[in-house]
Design a protein around this motif. Structure first.
Motif, PDB file in Angstrom:
ATOM      1  N   ILE A 246      -3.908  -4.373 -11.673  1.00 48.04           N
ATOM      2  CA  ILE A 246      -3.523  -3.010 -12.029  1.00 48.04           C
ATOM      3  C   ILE A 246      -4.433  -1.887 -11.402  1.00 48.04           C
ATOM      4  CG2 ILE A 246      -3.893  -1.519 -14.021  1.00 48.04           C
ATOM      5  CD1 ILE A 246      -2.989  -3.886 -15.730  1.00 48.04           C
ATOM      6  N   GLU A 247      -3.857  -0.866 -10.917  1.00 53.41           N
ATOM      7  CA  GLU A 247      -4.566   0.181 -10.318  1.00 53.41           C
ATOM      8  C   GLU A 247      -4.341   1.649 -10.717  1.00 53.41           C
ATOM      9  OE1 GLU A 247      -4.140   0.306  -5.911  1.00 53.41           O
ATOM     10  OE2 GLU A 247      -4.088  -1.953  -5.740  1.00 53.41           O
ATOM     11  N   HIS A 248      -5.169   2.202 -11.355  1.00 50.42           N
ATOM     12  CA  HIS A 248      -4.815   3.794 -11.714  1.00 50.42           C
ATOM     13  C   HIS A 248      -3.931   3.556 -13.005  1.00 50.42           C
ATOM     14  CE1 HIS A 248      -6.853   5.033  -8.088  1.00 50.42           C
ATOM     15  NE2 HIS A 248      -5.730   4.418  -7.233  1.00 50.42           N
ATOM     16  N   GLY A 249      -3.947   2.601 -13.884  1.00 49.90           N
ATOM     17  CA  GLY A 249      -3.087   2.295 -15.115  1.00 49.90           C
ATOM     18  C   GLY A 249      -1.664   2.025 -14.462  1.00 49.90           C
ATOM     19  N   LEU A 250      -1.542   1.580 -13.367  1.00 48.95           N
ATOM     20  CA  LEU A 250      -0.101   1.073 -12.947  1.00 48.95           C
ATOM     21  C   LEU A 250      -0.180  -0.256 -12.461  1.00 48.95           C
ATOM     22  CD1 LEU A 250       1.046   4.369 -11.226  1.00 48.95           C
ATOM     23  CD2 LEU A 250       1.815   3.567 -13.410  1.00 48.95           C
ATOM     24  N   ARG A 251       0.697  -1.015 -12.486  1.00 49.48           N
ATOM     25  CA  ARG A 251       0.973  -2.193 -11.701  1.00 49.48           C
ATOM     26  C   ARG A 251       1.619  -2.197 -10.570  1.00 49.48           C
ATOM     27  NH1 ARG A 251      -0.367  -7.151 -13.275  1.00 49.48           N
ATOM     28  NH2 ARG A 251      -0.557  -6.533 -15.485  1.00 49.48           N
ATOM     29  N   PRO A 252       1.076  -2.554  -9.292  1.00 52.34           N
ATOM     30  CA  PRO A 252       1.788  -2.757  -8.230  1.00 52.34           C
ATOM     31  C   PRO A 252       2.564  -4.040  -7.916  1.00 52.34           C
ATOM     32  CG  PRO A 252      -0.608  -2.688  -7.554  1.00 52.34           C
ATOM     33  CD  PRO A 252      -0.587  -2.781  -9.101  1.00 52.34           C
ATOM     34  N   LEU A 253       3.801  -3.821  -7.551  1.00 53.08           N
ATOM     35  CA  LEU A 253       4.523  -5.017  -7.110  1.00 53.08           C
ATOM     36  C   LEU A 253       5.008  -5.035  -5.685  1.00 53.08           C
ATOM     37  CD1 LEU A 253       5.759  -7.041  -9.108  1.00 53.08           C
ATOM     38  CD2 LEU A 253       7.692  -5.753  -8.997  1.00 53.08           C
ATOM     39  N   LYS A 254       4.277  -6.187  -5.035  1.00 49.76           N
ATOM     40  CA  LYS A 254       4.441  -6.260  -3.571  1.00 49.76           C
ATOM     41  C   LYS A 254       6.046  -6.777  -3.209  1.00 49.76           C
ATOM     42  CE  LYS A 254       1.901  -5.149  -0.486  1.00 49.76           C
ATOM     43  NZ  LYS A 254       1.876  -4.116   0.161  1.00 49.76           N
ATOM     44  N   LEU A 260       6.195  -1.445  -5.209  1.00 48.98           N
ATOM     45  CA  LEU A 260       7.045  -0.536  -6.309  1.00 48.98           C
ATOM     46  C   LEU A 260       5.824  -0.749  -7.463  1.00 48.98           C
ATOM     47  CD1 LEU A 260       9.825   0.222  -6.993  1.00 48.98           C
ATOM     48  CD2 LEU A 260      10.146  -1.873  -8.155  1.00 48.98           C
ATOM     49  N   TRP A 261       5.616   0.560  -8.118  1.00 57.72           N
ATOM     50  CA  TRP A 261       4.759   0.834  -9.144  1.00 57.72           C
ATOM     51  C   TRP A 261       5.265   0.655 -10.374  1.00 57.72           C
ATOM     52  CZ3 TRP A 261      -0.277   1.003  -7.690  1.00 57.72           C
ATOM     53  CH2 TRP A 261      -0.548   1.163  -6.332  1.00 57.72           C
ATOM     54  N   LEU A 262       4.710  -0.211 -11.284  1.00 57.66           N
ATOM     55  CA  LEU A 262       5.125  -0.341 -12.558  1.00 57.66           C
ATOM     56  C   LEU A 262       4.314   0.345 -13.781  1.00 57.66           C
ATOM     57  CD1 LEU A 262       6.039  -4.124 -12.669  1.00 57.66           C
ATOM     58  CD2 LEU A 262       7.653  -2.285 -12.000  1.00 57.66           C
TER      59      LEU A 262
END
Length: 356
Positions: A246-254, A260-262
């Motif tokens: 998780i980064e900045h309260g979002l989950r990155p999806l490669k 894609l940011w979740l």
């Protein structure tokens, strides 16, 4: 790869199953999908040998399960079954229900790890509880553990989530994924809920009026603008990617070279996950807009434009990593932006949710 192939017939009252020839590669999850009365449960009963009136042929991994009237008994097919209502013995405790399954192990079958299964399924602290004191989700956990304790070579689940609330459904979907990943057992799964298909399926058996209409992979099924998986929410795409920290309260999806940011930052139990994107939540831009609150901008190429009626168009796109994505726009926007097949543009995804 293990395959299940055959041609099955079964008459039940006024209903008749006539599957036609089929061959299913049994790896991962195969979903039987269709409207009520299409024959999903009847086909599963025929495959599992639960109805002696079944006729036709059926072969599993080189083993003959059905040949005309000759049929292999259900217990010799080594199938683990999970029913819609769990079908537990109400007068027994959880432990007694599970031990009953162990007693019915086929001769020569490897003894399953009882402690590992009950711990993984999440019922280790409920073994001495009466099943009448369990919630619907807990009963289904026991049913799954019982099926695993028979050392099955195939799991069958007949609408196991239909009686559960949304929270219990989400928990059970995660559990099913974890069980399949841990034990590598192929699953035949019945549902009429598109969201469950999109979350679990590797391939789909579409059924209609007692027969198999077609067999498709999930992506093949979602690439059709008239897909039976599309309900009143309209066209849907399912994208896959590798979950990151998780980064900045979002989950990155490669997804290849793109991210894609979740907004869903709940705990994930696997690295490769699916996300569900409604076509109506995808906008299109000819250039990459910089000053915009929407942070998911994916470069894409237009594959086709499909008229939907009511002055709307469905645009089928291909992303950089080859995955497909639908966007729904107006005919006016399509003309104004001069959108045609082959055009390179950007897909702006407003809302992305875990497929559940």
């Amino acid at each position: 790869m293990t395959t299940l192939r055959g041609n099955l017939r079964l008459k039940l009252g006024n209903f008749e199953l006539n599957s036609g020839d089929f061959e299913l590669p049994l790896q991962g999850v195969t979903v039987l999908f269709g409207r009520s009365g299409s024959g999903k449960s009847t086909l599963l009963r025929a495959i599992s040998g639960l109805d002696k009136n079944t006729r036709g042929s059926l072969h599993f991994a080189g083993q003959v399960w059905q040949d005309g009237k000759k049929t292999l008994a259900p217990q010799r097919r080594h199938i683990g079954f999970v029913f819609q209502d769990a079908a537990l013995f109400p007068h027994m405790t959880v432990r007694q229900n599970l031990l009953y399954a162990l007693k019915r192990l086929p001769k020569g079958a490897a003894q399953p790890d009882f402690d590992d299964i009950v711990t993984r399924v999440g019922i280790a602290d409920k073994l001495d509880r009466g099943v009448n004191f369990l919630s619907g989700g807990e009963k289904q956990r026991v049913a799954i553990a019982r099926a695993l304790l028979t050392s099955p070579q195939l799991l069958c689940m007949d609408e196991p989530l239909s009686a559960l609330d949304w929270r219990a459904k989400a928990e059970m979907l995660t559990l099913i994924e974890e069980v399949l990943q841990a034990y590598k057992i192929p699953l035949l799964y019945i549902t009429h809920a598109p969201a469950e298909v999109e979350r679990l399926a590797d391939r789909i058996v579409f059924m209609q009026q007692g027969g198999i209409e077609r067999v498709e992979t999930l992506q093949q099924a979602l690439s059709r603008p008239d897909s039976p998986l599309f309900d009143d929410e309209g066209a849907v795409s399912v994208l896959e990617g590798e979950s990151q920290e998780i980064e900045h309260g979002l989950r990155p999806l490669k997804m290849g070279n793109r991210t894609l940011w979740l907004s869903d930052i709940s705990e994930l139990h696997k690295s490769r996950v699916r996300v569900r994107v409604l076509a109506r939540d995808v906008s299109l831009a000819l250039s990459d807009p910089q000053h915009l609150s929407i942070i998911n901008h994916l470069s894409a190429r237009v594959l086709e434009l499909i008229p939907e009626g009511q002055h709307r168009m469905l645009v089928r796109l291909q992303l950089e990593d080859g995955q497909k994505l639908f966007a729904e726009i107006t005919e006016h926007s399509a003309r104004r932006l001069e959108i045609t097949p082959g055009l390179e543009l950007f897909a702006l995804i407003k809302s992305v949710a875990l497929a559940e």
